[in-house]
Design an enzyme around this catalytic site. Sequence first.
Site, PDB file in Angstrom:
ATOM      1  N   ASP A  66      -5.622   0.265  -4.295  1.00 49.77           N
ATOM      2  CA  ASP A  66      -3.578   1.090  -4.807  1.00 49.77           C
ATOM      3  C   ASP A  66      -3.248  -0.624  -5.006  1.00 49.77           C
ATOM      4  OD1 ASP A  66      -4.145  -0.756  -2.412  1.00 49.77           O
ATOM      5  OD2 ASP A  66      -3.183   0.434  -1.038  1.00 49.77           O
ATOM      6  N   HIS A  72      -0.852  -9.369  -0.713  1.00 47.88           N
ATOM      7  CA  HIS A  72      -1.542  -8.854  -1.891  1.00 47.88           C
ATOM      8  C   HIS A  72      -1.843  -9.567  -3.151  1.00 47.88           C
ATOM      9  CE1 HIS A  72      -0.357  -4.997   0.215  1.00 47.88           C
ATOM     10  NE2 HIS A  72      -1.647  -5.581   1.042  1.00 47.88           N
ATOM     11  N   GLU A 119     -10.432   7.087   2.245  1.00 48.83           N
ATOM     12  CA  GLU A 119      -9.857   5.624   1.862  1.00 48.83           C
ATOM     13  C   GLU A 119     -11.075   4.784   2.377  1.00 48.83           C
ATOM     14  OE1 GLU A 119      -6.273   2.772   2.274  1.00 48.83           O
ATOM     15  OE2 GLU A 119      -6.422   3.751   4.518  1.00 48.83           O
ATOM     16  N   HIS A 142      -6.691  -9.987   3.619  1.00 41.29           N
ATOM     17  CA  HIS A 142      -6.157 -10.696   4.033  1.00 41.29           C
ATOM     18  C   HIS A 142      -6.106 -11.612   5.253  1.00 41.29           C
ATOM     19  CE1 HIS A 142      -2.103  -8.381   2.902  1.00 41.29           C
ATOM     20  NE2 HIS A 142      -2.551  -7.224   3.201  1.00 41.29           N
ATOM     21  N   SER A 193       0.482  -0.910  -0.444  1.00 36.33           N
ATOM     22  CA  SER A 193      -0.115  -0.172  -0.002  1.00 36.33           C
ATOM     23  C   SER A 193       1.319   0.610   0.153  1.00 36.33           C
ATOM     24  CB  SER A 193      -1.279  -0.434   1.476  1.00 36.33           C
ATOM     25  OG  SER A 193      -2.067  -1.277   1.183  1.00 36.33           O
TER      26      SER A 193
END
Length: 387
Positions: free
Chosen positions: A322, A349, A275, A284, A107
């Site tokens: 992102d 990610h 955000e 996650h 990020s």
Amino acid sequence: MRIVKFVALIAIFVGGSAVTSAQENYKDKAENLSYQNEDFYEVKKYTESELKFKKEPKNIILLIGDGMGVAQVFTGLTANKGELNLCNFKHIGFSKTQSSDNYVTDSAAGGTALASGVKTTNGTIGLDANGKPAKTILEYAEDNQKATGLVATSSITHATPASFIAHQPSRKMYEEIAADFLNTDIDVFIGGGAAHFKNRKDGKDLTKDLSEKGYQIVYSMEEAEKIQNNGRLAVFTADEHNDDYQLRGNMLVDATNKAISTLSADLHGFFLMVEGSQIDWGGHQNSTSFVAGEMLDFDKVIGEVLKFAIEDKETLVIVTADHETGGMAVTGGDMSTGSVNGGFVTGNHTGIMVPVFAIGPGAEEFMGIYENTEVFDKMMKLWKFKK
């Protein structure tokens, strides 16, 4: 003497690790692969005439769904019976998210690319790959007399919001990132992270410095709503991160509306980044329910921003991510009941492209496939800012 020094070093290490752990513990897996929505909401569909805007944007609102890939969007779509506020967006593209040193970004590097238009190394905040400060769209907006704001459901010093205001070699330098807020003239910031301003290793209380710079400082959205003037505002909604969607209520919607009402008083226009931090956390944790709940919360914010933009006619709204988190797939569901099943290939990610949605003046610029750095370039172009 050596033993004393060794013990002291261990204490420092453990203390630093405790702070980092508190900021990163959302990455612990808590698998939950199904979700049944029970909180449906109506989505307004705007007509073609309502979607006519002026030629150039006075304001830009950038909404970042951290970790939000296409599967996360479709999870929310399914959970709300086939409707999202996001469905009003007609100009859609994809951005490539690779960082300068890794196929899979984090990020910090992803946020820096969006904020500053440069590729950098994973873990780096607001610096290019050579360690040189990279000027952000928020800072350019300030230089051009526009009001600025940041809102997040994470700590406001966490990687994505930090990338728009700070310049530090590590995303873990939360207290240094907090100090960077004092190097700007940001008008409004709302999120967690009060501890990084008040309970610091250096003993400083940065809220006193903020007060001296003219900020009104409060510690809840309820307190923030009582403030009627449009001066500088800092709202700390948690010591560290905010609670998840089940516990924090309408915090993100209320924070976004408060930021817009404050910033829109500026005659020169404004830049606001909001955000939806915890979509990423659901990825996650490999939790479909966490992803779905956070995605729906984020879409409610999108709905509020759309109301403002449709009425205002001079506001460009961009919704993107992102990076994607979890390698999520939608493996089943029922749009008639709002149930959805998901699967994940990783707890980290991934390197896949993420969607970019735009509406308002200049929205057509955001179609196609391009690097994440071009989101910054396109904002700079539409505002006619010079580097």
